[in-house]
Design a protein around this motif. Structure first.
Motif, PDB file in Angstrom:
ATOM      1  N   ARG A 127       1.256  -1.466   0.573  1.00  0.00           N
ATOM      2  CA  ARG A 127       0.266   0.126   0.027  1.00  0.00           C
ATOM      3  C   ARG A 127       0.727   1.039   0.277  1.00  0.00           C
ATOM      4  N   ILE A 128       2.134   1.456   0.588  1.00  0.00           N
ATOM      5  CA  ILE A 128       2.846   2.618   0.368  1.00  0.00           C
ATOM      6  C   ILE A 128       3.924   2.334  -0.400  1.00  0.00           C
ATOM      7  N   GLN A 129       4.666   1.049  -1.248  1.00  0.00           N
ATOM      8  CA  GLN A 129       5.315   1.154  -1.659  1.00  0.00           C
ATOM      9  C   GLN A 129       6.329   1.559  -1.867  1.00  0.00           C
ATOM     10  N   TRP A 130       6.779   1.310  -0.352  1.00  0.00           N
ATOM     11  CA  TRP A 130       8.030   1.637  -0.646  1.00  0.00           C
ATOM     12  C   TRP A 130       9.369   1.573  -0.484  1.00  0.00           C
ATOM     13  N   ARG A 131      10.687   1.640  -0.457  1.00  0.00           N
ATOM     14  CA  ARG A 131      11.939   1.160  -0.966  1.00  0.00           C
ATOM     15  C   ARG A 131      12.258  -0.558  -0.424  1.00  0.00           C
ATOM     16  N   GLY A 132      12.535  -1.445  -0.943  1.00  0.00           N
ATOM     17  CA  GLY A 132      12.604  -2.170  -0.875  1.00  0.00           C
ATOM     18  C   GLY A 132      13.421  -2.429   0.552  1.00  0.00           C
ATOM     19  N   HIS A 133      14.468  -1.893   1.210  1.00  0.00           N
ATOM     20  CA  HIS A 133      15.534  -2.167   2.043  1.00  0.00           C
ATOM     21  C   HIS A 133      14.700  -1.606   3.552  1.00  0.00           C
ATOM     22  N   TRP A 134      13.539  -0.993   3.438  1.00  0.00           N
ATOM     23  CA  TRP A 134      12.956  -0.592   4.573  1.00  0.00           C
ATOM     24  C   TRP A 134      11.664  -2.260   5.020  1.00  0.00           C
ATOM     25  N   THR A 135      11.717  -2.860   3.685  1.00  0.00           N
ATOM     26  CA  THR A 135      11.613  -4.330   4.370  1.00  0.00           C
ATOM     27  C   THR A 135      12.123  -4.872   4.930  1.00  0.00           C
ATOM     28  N   PHE A 136      13.417  -5.073   4.247  1.00  0.00           N
ATOM     29  CA  PHE A 136      14.198  -5.668   5.382  1.00  0.00           C
ATOM     30  C   PHE A 136      14.658  -5.466   6.391  1.00  0.00           C
ATOM     31  N   LEU A 137      14.289  -4.311   6.374  1.00  0.00           N
ATOM     32  CA  LEU A 137      14.902  -3.458   8.478  1.00  0.00           C
ATOM     33  C   LEU A 137      13.594  -3.533   9.574  1.00  0.00           C
ATOM     34  N   SER A 138      12.817  -3.402   8.907  1.00  0.00           N
ATOM     35  CA  SER A 138      12.058  -4.283   9.539  1.00  0.00           C
ATOM     36  C   SER A 138      11.487  -5.281   9.700  1.00  0.00           C
ATOM     37  N   PHE A 139      11.926  -6.440   8.948  1.00  0.00           N
ATOM     38  CA  PHE A 139      11.968  -7.995   8.980  1.00  0.00           C
ATOM     39  C   PHE A 139      13.191  -8.035  10.147  1.00  0.00           C
ATOM     40  N   LEU A 140      14.125  -7.191  10.331  1.00  0.00           N
ATOM     41  CA  LEU A 140      15.380  -7.803  10.909  1.00  0.00           C
ATOM     42  C   LEU A 140      15.285  -7.321  12.366  1.00  0.00           C
ATOM     43  N   ALA A 141      14.155  -5.586  12.043  1.00  0.00           N
ATOM     44  CA  ALA A 141      14.396  -5.429  13.386  1.00  0.00           C
ATOM     45  C   ALA A 141      13.759  -6.067  14.839  1.00  0.00           C
ATOM     46  N   ALA A 142      12.842  -7.100  14.035  1.00  0.00           N
ATOM     47  CA  ALA A 142      11.991  -7.819  14.421  1.00  0.00           C
ATOM     48  C   ALA A 142      12.642  -9.139  15.555  1.00  0.00           C
ATOM     49  N   GLN A 167      11.265   6.220  13.499  1.00  0.00           N
ATOM     50  CA  GLN A 167      11.906   6.456  12.188  1.00  0.00           C
ATOM     51  C   GLN A 167      10.250   5.848  11.934  1.00  0.00           C
ATOM     52  N   LEU A 168       9.727   4.901  11.668  1.00  0.00           N
ATOM     53  CA  LEU A 168       7.954   4.850  11.423  1.00  0.00           C
ATOM     54  C   LEU A 168       7.200   6.182  11.700  1.00  0.00           C
ATOM     55  N   LYS A 169       7.422   6.294  13.260  1.00  0.00           N
ATOM     56  CA  LYS A 169       6.570   7.636  13.403  1.00  0.00           C
ATOM     57  C   LYS A 169       6.474   8.741  12.308  1.00  0.00           C
ATOM     58  N   LYS A 170       7.495   9.362  11.889  1.00  0.00           N
ATOM     59  CA  LYS A 170       8.201   9.811  11.272  1.00  0.00           C
ATOM     60  C   LYS A 170       6.957   9.706   9.193  1.00  0.00           C
ATOM     61  N   MET A 171       8.305   8.691   8.798  1.00  0.00           N
ATOM     62  CA  MET A 171       6.992   8.572   7.619  1.00  0.00           C
ATOM     63  C   MET A 171       5.572   8.442   7.461  1.00  0.00           C
ATOM     64  N   GLU A 172       4.989   7.700   8.973  1.00  0.00           N
ATOM     65  CA  GLU A 172       3.682   8.026   8.802  1.00  0.00           C
ATOM     66  C   GLU A 172       2.732   9.016   8.026  1.00  0.00           C
ATOM     67  N   HIS A 173       3.511  10.136   8.680  1.00  0.00           N
ATOM     68  CA  HIS A 173       2.678  11.379   8.237  1.00  0.00           C
ATOM     69  C   HIS A 173       3.140  12.353   7.170  1.00  0.00           C
ATOM     70  N   THR A 174       4.492  10.979   6.250  1.00  0.00           N
ATOM     71  CA  THR A 174       4.710  11.743   5.535  1.00  0.00           C
ATOM     72  C   THR A 174       4.341  10.637   4.201  1.00  0.00           C
ATOM     73  N   THR A 175       3.855   9.924   4.142  1.00  0.00           N
ATOM     74  CA  THR A 175       3.760   8.532   3.314  1.00  0.00           C
ATOM     75  C   THR A 175       1.448   9.425   3.361  1.00  0.00           C
ATOM     76  N   THR A 176       1.258   8.623   1.659  1.00  0.00           N
ATOM     77  CA  THR A 176       0.287   8.062   1.239  1.00  0.00           C
ATOM     78  C   THR A 176       0.028   7.225   0.764  1.00  0.00           C
ATOM     79  N   THR A 177      -1.156   6.179   0.950  1.00  0.00           N
ATOM     80  CA  THR A 177      -1.962   5.085   0.719  1.00  0.00           C
ATOM     81  C   THR A 177      -1.529   5.176  -0.891  1.00  0.00           C
TER      82      THR A 177
END
Length: 479
Positions: free
Chosen positions: A64-79, A91-101
């Motif tokens: 839904r956001i279609q962000w860059r793939g490295h954010w997907t990897f970092l989100s997975f790694l953080a777990a 960082q996600l809190k900042k991105m929530e207000h600057t990205t659109t669906t």
């Protein structure tokens, strides 16, 4: 008002981080210091469920956001890092207000189908050989059982390739999913090795309909100058299947029967089949139905390299599927260990596939990438026969993942460069036929020669290195 996708991810991330901290700081001390293992069992199951929901949230954000793939990897790694989810949340809190669906792109259903097709394959790797043994099969028959899926898959690939160009990818995907789901549920009726051989034949043939249609459709939609990185991104779904599939198969097989494990896979396929009903055919698909029926497939040097590369990639995979569970079992580990080991190479491959590292495949010639990949695969196979403890085993499988990450985009890019859109269905049909034949050869040859453990890994590694010499002299330099 619908919640922002990143808000959903943040919530699941906090829950995942909390459950990990409770597991590490409370449940594990209770088990190892005060001898109360039940807390780890309960907390582990809860954390596992939350982690699955967290991964689904990551996927939802990617779609839904279609962000860059490295954010997907970092989100997975953080777990996997204590407090990692909490650091990422800032960082996600900042991105929530600057990205659109973004609108949902139906192409993600095709990506999901590719994931399912390889997930179906990889789930079987750590359990099928031992399952066949439990039914009373001999070592020779076990080799046939493991390879028969891919042998019949070959004919399904060729059938799909021919008819994808004639009737369109959509119909072939529908038919492949329908028959694959039915065959997965049919494992419930197996009672002896003979029945297993029959079901494996039907399963392999029907599953062969899916991949040529899906990959031909995606290749036709990509720009020519992004075939390398685009193939790598598609390969990420193969890599994810390689991560999740073996671990899922190995872990679930310790909790339930193999037929029940495969029925769960069938349920996933049924959901995708329902989703596919909402996938309307594109203009590209409709044009496939009215194309000229007799377009020649020219066997150029690039196409031959693509096909033979596919064969040796899956020869390596088939050998790994046959050898690793038996080798790990003889070292004293369980099927859970073989599952997580097989997942390791997928993790490394996905890191390369979805990060900016994938751009290297647009700059390197496909032949050079293929040479590098095959060499790494061969060296990994040889080293695997020498590894006997946990850390070396995981290290070698990581090296194997790098080899896989170079080989898979290379062979896809070679095929795309060697063919026109009008015949890519047929081209991918033969391509995945070579995939299937390679898997058959890997398990069947080793089973026939009764090569297991170190001799089997050595034989496979030397075969791959011999092919790499041929690729070296055939390679074409970029530019």
């Amino acid at each position: 008002m619908q919640a922002h996708p990143i808000r959903i991810l943040r919530i699941m991330g906090i829950l995942d981080g909390l459950s990990l901290l409770v597991l590490l700081c409370i449940s594990m001390p209770l088990k190892y210091i005060w001898d109360h293992p039940q807390f780890v069992t309960i907390n582990g199951a809860l954390h596992g469920g939350i982690f699955i929901l967290y991964c689904l949230a990551i996927l939802y954000v990617q779609i839904r956001i279609q962000w860059r793939g490295h954010w997907t990897f970092l989100s997975f790694l953080a777990a996997f890092i204590p407090l990692g989810n909490f650091a990422l949340d800032r960082q996600l809190k900042k991105m929530e207000h600057t990205t659109t669906t973004q609108p949902f792109q139906k192409i993600w259903i095709v990506y999901g189908i590719i994931f399912f097709s390889f997930f179906d394959l990889f789930v079987q790797l750590p359990v099928m050989s031992t399952y066949a043994l439990s039914l009373g099969a001999s070592t020779f028959v076990v080799g046939i059982v493991v390879g028969l899926y891919s042998f019949t898959n070959t004919f399904g690939n060729i059938f799909s390739g021919i008819f994808t160009d004639k009737i369109g990818a959509y119909k072939m995907l529908m038919l492949g999913l329908l028959l694959s789901v039915a065959s997965l549920f049919s494992y419930q009726f197996i009672e002896d090795p003979t029945m297993l051989l029959i079901v494996r034949s039907l399963h392999g043939f029907s599953s062969g309909f899916i991949t040529p249609a899906a990959f031909a459709l995606l290749a036709n939609l990509r720009r020519e100058d992004t075939q390398g990185s685009g193939s790598a991104f598609t390969g990420a779904f193969v890599g994810l299947a390689a991560i999740i599939g073996p671990a899922t198969g190995g872990i679930l097989a310790t909790k339930m029967s193999v037929p029940n494990v495969l029925s769960i896979v069938g349920g996933i396929g049924a959901l995708l089949l329902i989703a596919l009903l909402f996938l309307q055919r594109t203009k590209q698909q409709r044009s496939q139905n009215v194309m000229k029926e007799r377009v020649p497939l020219i066997w150029s040097k690039k196409l031959v390299q693509s096909y033979v590369g596919a064969f040796f990639l899956m020869f390596s995979q088939g050998s790994l599927a046959y050898l690793l569970p038996i080798y790990v079992q003889e070292l004293g580990y369980t099927s859970r260990m073989s599952g997580t080991l097989l997942s390791m190479f997928g993790i490394v491959a996905v890191i390369i596939f979805i990060t900016p590292l994938n751009r290297i495949f647009d700059y390197l010639s496909a032949s050079t990438s293929l040479f590098i990949g095959i060499v790494l695969l061969g060296v990994s196979q040889i080293l695997l026969g020498e590894a006997t403890t946990t850390i070396p085993l995981y290290g070698v499988l990581s090296l194997y993942g790098i080899g896989f990450s170079f080989t898979f985009p290379a062979i896809n890019k070679l095929l795309a460069e060697a063919t026109e859109k009008e015949i890519r269905g047929k081209a991918y049909g033969y391509f995945y036929a070579f995939f299937s034949i390679g898997t058959v050869a890997g398990s069947f040859v080793l089973g026939s020669l009764d090569l297991i453990n170190q001799p089997g890994f050595l034989f496979t590694g030397v075969s791959l290195l011999a092919f790499s010499i041929v690729v070296f002299f055939l390679r074409e330099r970029k530019g």
